[in-house]
Design a protein around this motif. Sequence first.
Motif, PDB file in Angstrom:
ATOM      1  N   ALA A  72      28.873  36.626  44.722  1.00 15.25           N
ATOM      2  CA  ALA A  72      27.769  37.636  44.047  1.00 15.25           C
ATOM      3  C   ALA A  72      26.400  37.097  44.397  1.00 15.25           C
ATOM      4  O   ALA A  72      26.156  35.742  44.698  1.00 15.25           O
ATOM      5  CB  ALA A  72      28.231  37.549  42.567  1.00 15.25           C
ATOM      6  N   VAL A  73      25.681  37.982  44.696  1.00 12.96           N
ATOM      7  CA  VAL A  73      23.986  37.676  44.840  1.00 12.96           C
ATOM      8  C   VAL A  73      23.430  37.760  43.489  1.00 12.96           C
ATOM      9  O   VAL A  73      23.408  38.939  42.804  1.00 12.96           O
ATOM     10  CB  VAL A  73      23.592  38.874  45.942  1.00 12.96           C
ATOM     11  N   THR A  74      22.666  36.790  43.375  1.00 16.50           N
ATOM     12  CA  THR A  74      21.753  37.020  42.123  1.00 16.50           C
ATOM     13  C   THR A  74      20.430  36.741  42.465  1.00 16.50           C
ATOM     14  O   THR A  74      20.134  36.287  43.669  1.00 16.50           O
ATOM     15  CB  THR A  74      22.169  35.926  40.981  1.00 16.50           C
ATOM     16  N   ARG A  75      19.393  36.895  41.441  1.00 15.98           N
ATOM     17  CA  ARG A  75      17.993  36.495  41.833  1.00 15.98           C
ATOM     18  C   ARG A  75      17.874  35.045  42.048  1.00 15.98           C
ATOM     19  O   ARG A  75      16.856  34.673  42.661  1.00 15.98           O
ATOM     20  CB  ARG A  75      17.310  36.935  40.775  1.00 15.98           C
ATOM     21  N   ARG A  76      18.745  34.156  41.671  1.00 14.09           N
ATOM     22  CA  ARG A  76      18.700  32.812  41.749  1.00 14.09           C
ATOM     23  C   ARG A  76      19.464  32.263  42.902  1.00 14.09           C
ATOM     24  O   ARG A  76      19.616  30.906  43.139  1.00 14.09           O
ATOM     25  CB  ARG A  76      19.066  31.927  40.430  1.00 14.09           C
ATOM     26  N   GLY A  77      20.175  32.950  43.695  1.00 13.85           N
ATOM     27  CA  GLY A  77      20.786  32.627  44.811  1.00 13.85           C
ATOM     28  C   GLY A  77      22.005  33.431  44.924  1.00 13.85           C
ATOM     29  O   GLY A  77      22.443  34.165  44.182  1.00 13.85           O
ATOM     30  N   VAL A  78      23.109  32.894  45.958  1.00 11.28           N
ATOM     31  CA  VAL A  78      24.328  33.417  46.196  1.00 11.28           C
ATOM     32  C   VAL A  78      25.308  32.499  45.648  1.00 11.28           C
ATOM     33  O   VAL A  78      25.304  31.082  45.956  1.00 11.28           O
ATOM     34  CB  VAL A  78      24.456  33.505  47.694  1.00 11.28           C
ATOM     35  N   VAL A  79      26.091  33.054  44.847  1.00 15.45           N
ATOM     36  CA  VAL A  79      27.243  32.395  44.244  1.00 15.45           C
ATOM     37  C   VAL A  79      28.478  32.558  44.964  1.00 15.45           C
ATOM     38  O   VAL A  79      28.975  33.644  45.311  1.00 15.45           O
ATOM     39  CB  VAL A  79      27.690  32.793  42.641  1.00 15.45           C
ATOM     40  N   LEU A  80      29.280  31.536  45.608  1.00 11.94           N
ATOM     41  CA  LEU A  80      30.546  31.728  46.292  1.00 11.94           C
ATOM     42  C   LEU A  80      31.447  31.120  45.355  1.00 11.94           C
ATOM     43  O   LEU A  80      31.254  29.659  45.127  1.00 11.94           O
ATOM     44  CB  LEU A  80      30.376  30.982  47.736  1.00 11.94           C
TER      45      LEU A  80
END
Lengths: 322, 398
Positions: free
Chosen positions: B217-225
Amino acid sequence: MTRQTGRTRRPRPPRIFLPVLVILALAGAGTACTSTDDRPRVVVTTNILGDITQEIVGDGAEVTVLMKPNADPHSFGLSAVQAAELERADLVIFNGLGLEENVLRHVEAAREAGVATFEAGKAADPLTFQAHDEGGPEDEAGQPDPHFWTDPDRVRKAAGLIADQVVEHVDGIDEKAVRANADRYDGQLAGLTTWMEKSFGRVPEQRRALVTNHHVFGYLAERFGFRVVGAVIPSGTTLASPSSSDLRSLTQAMRKAGVHTVFADSSQPKRLAEVLRTELGGHVRVVELYSESLTEKGKGAGTYLQMMRANTTAMTDGLTGA
Amino acid sequence: MALSVFTTGCADQNDDPSAPKSSASASPPHGYVEGAQEKAEQQSRLLLNDPGTGDTRVLDLISGKTQEVSRRTGTTGLTTDGRFGYFHTSGGLHVVDGGAWMVDHGDHVHYYRAAVRDVGRLPGGPGTRVRSDAAVTTVTDEDGRARIHRRADLEKGRAGAPRTLPGTQAGVVVPYAEHLLGLTATGQDAARLTVYDREGKRVASPDAVCEDPRGDAVTRRGVVLGCADGALLVRETDGAFTAQRIPYGEDVPEKERATAFRHRPGSDTLTAPAGERAVWVLDVTERTWTRVKTGPVVAANTAGEGSPLIVLQSDGSLHGYDISTGKQLAATKPLVTGAPEAATDQSAGPVIEVDRSRAYVNDPQGKRVYEIDYNDNLRIARTFDLDIEPALMVETGR
């Protein structure tokens, strides 16, 4: 094409050659010119300032307005042709105070190229944005408010200064004519102020509240004794089937202001009035105002004077239940 | 010399509204998009597809009107990047421009609407994943091959010629911060984080691995894998990339780990089923995992920012939970017809799409979509009756 600034004007060719030159030009270029390049040129960013400037300049110079009718001064941009035009002007008039965020660098470039520039907003004794409880430009609190034109007295001041700028920087312009135009327009602005005071005089003190999502009426409110109550206007999917919490910002603002009139642009004003009536009881009006742009000629706010009169009438009627 | 003044034509085009826009413009008007209208409000639409019949509809959530678009049969999945709908079939990806999108300029946003149109087909079989940012769209297939498509092509209504990313990917390739994040298979258990520029060239990457990567997921605080032991958060600051682990902090059996994240676009709160009777909530800002115990989970999502966790349970009802306490706040009557089952790679299931003000749930057998006001005890704001079974649904316009 040699770029020229206002400082080094090409002398007018003798009149007698003009018809010949025009014929040659038409044969060679295939595009007819509406303006001849040897007329002095004033370039204005916003259409509101454009109208004011046109009143003062009259036909003594070419006035080019960059922002089209019904546009947003915060987000309009320039074409390459317009940007080049800016640098060939004798005088550039812009609102400033951060209003024309996408045009500023072009104004700056023109200034560096030696073009005279005038920031009208800065010269009109600006106010700073107030922090609103809700719906206002909170992150802008403390910043200068660029929307000075909602106060006609400030426009009078700016118009006088524009006349001075035109006389000083536009070579060959007839100073007498400019001063006469400026005096005449100043009289019209004074008349506007008097008329607005009289109109607003019909609105009782306790109802002088503008519940709005527009951030442009701070100057008007200060000049004529109104309170601006910022609110979030529900829109789009929220308006189709709103809950009380979707409307809370707005209904609280209206209760606090003690008014049943909202001044806002809505894609569904009837629907908005209907849901507010359900929530608050009583008759609710949703009134649209002209805020940051003139319209096309003849469409309600073709000139600054028309825009101000239309808004004053809408506010007065909206708040007195006329 | 005097003649040159006249032969350059007229620069003053302002008085002529019909004058053509200069195509050689150095700076097109801010936010200007050809063929699209700028709007003051978000233009939300749902793309809906019935894999059985191929019927496809676009539901305009502002007007409530439905529009028919060309049939897409044999769809196994439907995904979106906020503007384009990607219809996954065994024969590739069919791309439809949903005609509603937003452009984020940081301090302000522009909303646009345009006509819905078919863009064409991108290669990619079952299990293909599509991810986008403002400039590129990546298509990662099941064999770990990733292609980079230019958004400009898709926006003009054509597939264009993609560029192939070198190497074999163990996970999905995610465009982020003007780069691409990939997880490269190493032959070991864990895949290694690799950062590429948009041309597909490797750049300096933080030293990080991810075991059995699933979910992103892409968030404003970075990409979560999603990794076997938790999440890997990859961030960019001033051109440098950093990676940080967010472990579960407990032993999580494989069938209870997060493998598919759902969230409101722009939000920093992610949800994922945690096995059959719980949901993971990952707060990316706080970097904490919370397991919320629920009934049997079919789908989950949340708007974040204090809004409840919304869970569709196998009896077809929606339940709202307070994320911090795990307490149930609200429940609806059964809304989704039949006994809905969670979507898999091979079969469609109901989903919960969430935006800033409303959530949408599709009821395929009931031929309906529900609009839910999640901040008002899961109130059903509107019900949209359809003439198709909307087994697949995505929301566009954001």
